[in-house]
Design a protein around this motif. Structure first.
Motif, PDB file in Angstrom:
ATOM      1  N   HIS A   7     -11.701  37.245   3.010  1.00 49.75           N
ATOM      2  CA  HIS A   7     -10.777  35.397   2.236  1.00 49.75           C
ATOM      3  C   HIS A   7     -11.898  35.014   3.039  1.00 49.75           C
ATOM      4  O   HIS A   7     -12.079  34.566   4.213  1.00 49.75           O
ATOM      5  CB  HIS A   7      -9.724  36.019   2.323  1.00 49.75           C
ATOM      6  CG  HIS A   7      -8.588  34.898   1.997  1.00 49.75           C
ATOM      7  ND1 HIS A   7      -8.709  33.569   2.703  1.00 49.75           N
ATOM      8  CD2 HIS A   7      -8.096  34.729   1.007  1.00 49.75           C
ATOM      9  CE1 HIS A   7      -7.641  33.031   1.826  1.00 49.75           C
ATOM     10  NE2 HIS A   7      -7.378  33.857   0.485  1.00 49.75           N
ATOM     11  N   PRO A   8     -12.139  33.535   2.392  1.00 47.50           N
ATOM     12  CA  PRO A   8     -12.274  32.457   3.097  1.00 47.50           C
ATOM     13  C   PRO A   8     -11.647  31.891   4.492  1.00 47.50           C
ATOM     14  O   PRO A   8     -12.172  31.689   5.205  1.00 47.50           O
ATOM     15  CB  PRO A   8     -12.427  31.457   1.647  1.00 47.50           C
ATOM     16  CG  PRO A   8     -12.582  32.113   0.817  1.00 47.50           C
ATOM     17  CD  PRO A   8     -12.138  33.250   0.531  1.00 47.50           C
ATOM     18  N   SER A   9     -10.860  32.306   4.404  1.00 48.25           N
ATOM     19  CA  SER A   9      -9.854  31.535   5.253  1.00 48.25           C
ATOM     20  C   SER A   9      -9.586  32.835   6.663  1.00 48.25           C
ATOM     21  O   SER A   9      -9.359  32.055   8.074  1.00 48.25           O
ATOM     22  CB  SER A   9      -8.436  31.717   4.799  1.00 48.25           C
ATOM     23  OG  SER A   9      -8.188  30.350   4.650  1.00 48.25           O
ATOM     24  N   ASN A  10     -10.327  33.401   6.213  1.00 44.41           N
ATOM     25  CA  ASN A  10     -10.936  34.690   7.579  1.00 44.41           C
ATOM     26  C   ASN A  10     -12.253  34.828   7.831  1.00 44.41           C
ATOM     27  O   ASN A  10     -12.591  35.430   8.853  1.00 44.41           O
ATOM     28  CB  ASN A  10     -10.591  35.932   6.988  1.00 44.41           C
ATOM     29  CG  ASN A  10      -8.817  36.034   6.882  1.00 44.41           C
ATOM     30  OD1 ASN A  10      -8.259  35.139   7.897  1.00 44.41           O
ATOM     31  ND2 ASN A  10      -7.946  36.476   5.835  1.00 44.41           N
ATOM     32  N   LEU A  11     -12.942  33.959   7.509  1.00 41.17           N
ATOM     33  CA  LEU A  11     -14.252  33.783   7.074  1.00 41.17           C
ATOM     34  C   LEU A  11     -14.754  34.292   9.203  1.00 41.17           C
ATOM     35  O   LEU A  11     -15.560  35.194   9.649  1.00 41.17           O
ATOM     36  CB  LEU A  11     -15.296  32.946   6.717  1.00 41.17           C
ATOM     37  CG  LEU A  11     -16.881  32.529   6.983  1.00 41.17           C
ATOM     38  CD1 LEU A  11     -16.843  34.058   6.458  1.00 41.17           C
ATOM     39  CD2 LEU A  11     -17.303  31.872   6.240  1.00 41.17           C
ATOM     40  N   SER A  14     -13.796  37.461  10.201  1.00 37.89           N
ATOM     41  CA  SER A  14     -14.907  38.319  10.127  1.00 37.89           C
ATOM     42  C   SER A  14     -16.171  38.095  10.916  1.00 37.89           C
ATOM     43  O   SER A  14     -17.068  38.949  10.719  1.00 37.89           O
ATOM     44  CB  SER A  14     -14.693  38.397   8.300  1.00 37.89           C
ATOM     45  OG  SER A  14     -13.654  38.544   8.105  1.00 37.89           O
ATOM     46  N   LEU A 112      -8.056  27.851   7.367  1.00 37.72           N
ATOM     47  CA  LEU A 112      -9.924  28.066   8.501  1.00 37.72           C
ATOM     48  C   LEU A 112      -9.178  26.950   9.669  1.00 37.72           C
ATOM     49  O   LEU A 112      -9.568  28.031  10.452  1.00 37.72           O
ATOM     50  CB  LEU A 112     -10.827  28.367   8.004  1.00 37.72           C
ATOM     51  CG  LEU A 112     -12.379  28.513   8.627  1.00 37.72           C
ATOM     52  CD1 LEU A 112     -11.367  29.880   9.583  1.00 37.72           C
ATOM     53  CD2 LEU A 112     -13.046  29.342   8.065  1.00 37.72           C
TER      54      LEU A 112
END
Length: 215
Positions: A7-11, A14, A112
């Motif tokens: 997910h982009p919010s967790n980039l 990650s 984010l």
């Protein structure tokens, strides 16, 4: 789980976790060929963290706030590679756990730009705790090397020639480890130190030390 990871919010979490794995794999490969990245990474540790004596209750007033924070996080007390793996792992896990909890209540993730700095702050105590535990486990390099200023206040003996003001003579002094050091010594005032005389080292000079006569 995969959705949480991509997910982009967790980039940033990650990337942190992936970088941690990459560092581990790279180090294993380097060890296989008889090398290591440790020496390369340690050069980025501020000199103050390496040279200063560490203490749980010591506050080094001559350090700026950023260096004090790094010291509090145990950076410089354990190998840089180990500290970096600890930090990346805890930061990533803190982010994923926080986002998972928030998602279970709201069905969406923190943005984010909110989650990244919030988790950075939240993970710091855990980084310190894990780094402190690792510092107790890892073997420490013992050294008897000292800074020359540590000889100030010790007794030296003139072993060659006579020492006069601005004309130093060779002397021998023992440090706290019992090792002998051969230094140049001159008197603080216009007197003469004879060969075999014991003197008290009082300050550093560009050539060696100044000393006081022991009466």
């Amino acid at each position: 789980m995969w959705e949480l990871f991509i997910h982009p919010s967790n980039l940033i979490f990650s990337v942190s976790l992936s970088l941690m794995v990459l560092l581990g794999v790279l180090e294993c490969l380097l060890l296989i060929v008889g090398s290591s990245s440790q020496g390369f990474l340690d050069q980025f540790v501020p000199d103050q963290l390496i040279e200063a004596p560490h203490s749980e209750f010591d506050v080094h007033v001559d350090h700026d706030a950023f260096v004090q924070l790094l010291d509090w996080l145990y950076l410089g007390r354990i190998p840089m590679l180990v500290w970096l793996i600890i930090f990346l792992t805890i930061y990533a896990l803190t982010g994923f756990i926080l986002q998972s909890i928030f998602y279970s209540f709201s069905t969406h993730y923190f943005p984010l730009w909110i989650a990244a700095p919030a988790c950075l702050i939240l993970c710091m105590p855990l980084v310190r705790i894990c780094s402190a535990s690792m510092a107790k486990i890892l073997p420490k390099d013992e050294t008897t090397a000292i800074h020359s200023d540590e000889l100030i206040g010790r007794t030296a003996i003139i072993i060659l020639g006579e020492a006069r003001l601005n004309y130093p003579a060779q002397a021998r002094v023992k440090d706290q480890f019992g090792q002998s050091h051969y230094i140049l010594v001159e008197p603080e005032i216009d007197i003469i130190f004879a060969q075999g005389q014991e003197v008290l080292l009082s300050e550093r000079t560009s050539m060696g030390f100044r000393a006081q006569a022991i009466t």
